[in-house]
Enzyme design. Structure first.
Site, PDB file in Angstrom:
ATOM      1  CB  SER A 226       7.649  -0.403  -4.679  1.00 29.80           C
ATOM      2  OG  SER A 226       6.286  -0.685  -4.641  1.00 29.80           O
ATOM      3  CE  LYS A 230       5.973  -3.461   0.778  1.00 28.71           C
ATOM      4  NZ  LYS A 230       5.151  -2.310   0.542  1.00 28.71           N
ATOM      5  CD  GLN A 272       0.152  -4.404   0.472  1.00 29.57           C
ATOM      6  OE1 GLN A 272       0.952  -3.507   0.160  1.00 29.57           O
ATOM      7  NE2 GLN A 272       0.287  -5.648   0.050  1.00 29.57           N
ATOM      8  CD  GLU A 280       1.694  -8.051  -2.906  1.00 29.04           C
ATOM      9  OE1 GLU A 280       1.021  -7.262  -2.223  1.00 29.04           O
ATOM     10  OE2 GLU A 280       2.473  -7.683  -3.801  1.00 29.04           O
ATOM     11  CD1 TRP A 324      -1.011  -1.412  -3.184  1.00 31.69           C
ATOM     12  CD2 TRP A 324      -3.039  -2.026  -2.494  1.00 31.69           C
ATOM     13  NE1 TRP A 324      -0.948  -2.734  -2.836  1.00 31.69           N
ATOM     14  CE2 TRP A 324      -2.182  -3.139  -2.410  1.00 31.69           C
ATOM     15  CE3 TRP A 324      -4.383  -2.172  -2.099  1.00 31.69           C
ATOM     16  CZ2 TRP A 324      -2.607  -4.388  -1.943  1.00 31.69           C
ATOM     17  CZ3 TRP A 324      -4.801  -3.416  -1.639  1.00 31.69           C
ATOM     18  CH2 TRP A 324      -3.912  -4.500  -1.567  1.00 31.69           C
ATOM     19  CG  HIS A 360       4.440   2.431  -7.750  1.00 28.76           C
ATOM     20  ND1 HIS A 360       4.678   2.947  -6.505  1.00 28.76           N
ATOM     21  CD2 HIS A 360       4.724   1.104  -7.673  1.00 28.76           C
ATOM     22  CE1 HIS A 360       5.091   1.977  -5.701  1.00 28.76           C
ATOM     23  NE2 HIS A 360       5.125   0.849  -6.386  1.00 28.76           N
TER      24      HIS A 360
HETATM   25  C1  MCU Z   1       4.491  -0.584  -2.336  1.00 27.45           C
HETATM   26  O1  MCU Z   1       5.091  -1.863  -2.462  1.00 27.45           O
HETATM   27  C2  MCU Z   1       4.448  -2.937  -3.068  1.00 27.45           C
HETATM   28  C3  MCU Z   1       3.084  -3.204  -2.467  1.00 27.45           C
HETATM   29  O2  MCU Z   1       3.222  -3.455  -1.085  1.00 27.45           O
HETATM   30  C4  MCU Z   1       2.481  -4.406  -3.120  1.00 27.45           C
HETATM   31  O3  MCU Z   1       1.168  -4.652  -2.674  1.00 27.45           O
HETATM   32  C5  MCU Z   1       2.446  -4.273  -4.613  1.00 27.45           C
HETATM   33  O4  MCU Z   1       2.134  -5.510  -5.098  1.00 27.45           O
HETATM   34  O5  MCU Z   1       3.708  -3.960  -5.100  1.00 27.45           O
HETATM   35  C6  MCU Z   1       4.326  -2.810  -4.614  1.00 27.45           C
HETATM   36  C7  MCU Z   1       5.634  -2.834  -5.338  1.00 27.45           C
HETATM   37  O6  MCU Z   1       6.593  -3.384  -4.866  1.00 27.45           O
HETATM   38  O7  MCU Z   1       5.603  -2.358  -6.620  1.00 27.45           O
HETATM   39  C8  MCU Z   1       6.744  -2.478  -7.414  1.00 27.45           C
END
Ligand code: MCU
Length: 414
Positions: A226, A230, A272, A280, A324, A360
């Site tokens: 997530s 990145k 997103q 964010e 998302w 997720h």
């Molecule tokens: C997929 O990574 C992120 C996403 O970009 C955010 O919008 C969300 O808040 O959190 C995701 C994440 O890191 O989940 C653990």
């Protein structure tokens, strides 16, 4: 604000076994060293953004000044240029290797001290599951606490607390963390770049402690899920010593392309996009803020962030249930990114796999045996017959025209 199905304040539980260079961005008329090693023979990078690109992704095989990439040497130059452009407009500057990096290893703890400009910081990582036997052995650096991959025997795991290097709570985290203790809270690097710098220091430390750790610094993988996925993608892109990059569900800002996300958004999908992501958190440089409302003007998209890794190995895992994250934008972005490995005759080093049915950051077994293990086997365990690694698949019904979004020629580079 838009609903966020991944619920950042209540992240999913960890699920599996793995718990937890350089570029000087100088005035763009000079050449500069970069990951992949641009040099004096490279064309100078013209000032400015160049021509906008709409309903398509930028051509990785044409220099910013218009010349064509027609050899592997050109590609190395182009990578240096792309890295510089990404740092200038989106990621912030990756500082060069600091003047002093020292390390010691005791028990399972690798302690690292970095000094630069009269300032100094220390951090440590734990190295777990170090294989016995002669070695040296490969290792996978795992960012933070989301998700985790099942790492096969023979590969150590290195737990990297990336939030200690650059915080990522929300907007108030800007400029906080050990990276900024050295470079100043006003430094242009966003958290993703600061973490990549931290990964580079871990590899510096592994180079210094080879005899103690028995870890091979030339066989290092990097992963995270997530937001930390990145981070894994950017670390692989900015640090050429990473042999295998394994971003898990990195979504927008990782394996997704900005232009495709905005195109999805305009069709009413809850994805997103750039202008939301900067509100964010602090993953990107504040330099990016002035471009998020006009992503067509950017001289790159994230297919080219991924392309900084080519021909090194990249295996991207995504989740087809997560609109998302950009279930179309990651598919399209990586489908086009793949053409850079194609040009280099290196399709075996590129994988994109999007499956569903898992929550997720819960790694699905369908990606394990024949995909993840094949990549780790081939690129970290030196086993050429570990399985097929030329992977591009989605279980979603993707109705996306990869060719119309890449209206340029893919050269054969030698
Ligand atoms: C997929 O990574 C992120 C996403 O970009 C955010 O919008 C969300 O808040 O959190 C995701 C994440 O890191 O989940 C653990």
């Amino acid at each position: 604000s838009p609903t966020n199905p991944t619920n950042p304040t209540n992240p999913p539980q960890q699920s599996s076994t793995l718990t937890t260079s350089r570029v000087t961005v100088s005035p763009p008329t000079t050449t500069s060293p970069a990951p992949g090693g641009g040099g004096t023979a490279c064309p100078a990078i013209p000032n400015g953004l160049g021509s906008p690109v709409a309903n398509a992704l930028n051509d990785p095989f044409t220099f910013h000044g218009g010349g064509k990439v027609s050899s592997k040497a050109d590609w190395t130059c182009r990578q240096a240029e792309i890295s510089e452009l990404l740092q200038t407009y989106e990621l912030g500057t990756l500082p060069p290797k600091p003047s002093s990096v020292t390390a010691s290893f005791s028990g399972s703890t690798l302690s690292i001290t970095v000094s630069e400009n009269g300032k100094s910081i220390s951090f440590s990582v734990s190295i777990n599951n170090r294989p016995s036997g002669s070695g040296p052995h490969p290792a996978i650096i795992n960012f933070g606490t989301f998700g985790g991959l099942p790492v096969p025997a023979g590969v150590a795991t290195i737990n990297f607390n990336n939030d200690e290097i650059a915080e990522q709570r929300d907007q108030s985290s800007r400029g906080k963390g050990k990276f900024y203790n050295i470079y100043g809270s006003g430094h242009s690097a966003g958290a993703l770049t600061a973490w990549a710098w931290g990964v580079s220091r871990i590899i510096d430390a592994l180079e210094l402690t080879r005899a103690q750790t028995n870890i091979d610094p030339t066989r290092i993988g990097v992963t995270g899920c997530s937001r930390n996925g990145k981070g894994a993608m950017v670390a692989g892109a900015l640090e050429p010593r990473i042999a295998l990059t394994l971003p898990e569900e990195s979504g927008a800002g990782g394996s997704g392309c900005w232009r495709i996300a905005t195109w999805q958004k305009n069709r009413g999908e809850n994805v997103q996009e750039s202008k939301q992501i900067i509100t964010e958190n602090v993953w990107f440089s504040t330099n990016f803020n002035s471009h998020v409302n006009n992503v067509n003007a950017l001289p790159f998209d994230h297919h080219m962030l991924a392309g900084l890794i080519a021909p090194r190995a990249l295996y991207v895992m995504e989740n087809s249930d997560m609109e998302w994250l950009g279930k179309v934008s990651t598919y399209g972005c990586m489908g086009i990114a793949r053409k850079q490995w194609e040009a280099l005759g290196a399709l075996d080093s590129f994988g994109y796999s999007q499956v569903g049915g898992n929550s997720h950051c819960s790694f699905p077994t369908s990606q394990q045996g024949s995909e993840l293990n094949a990549f780790i086997g081939k690129y970290l365990l030196n086993n050429p017959s570990a399985g097929n690694t030329n992977i591009f698949r989605s279980t979603a019904n993707q109705n996306f025209d990869l060719n119309s979004w890449s209206p340029w020629t893919v050269p054969t580079l030698s």
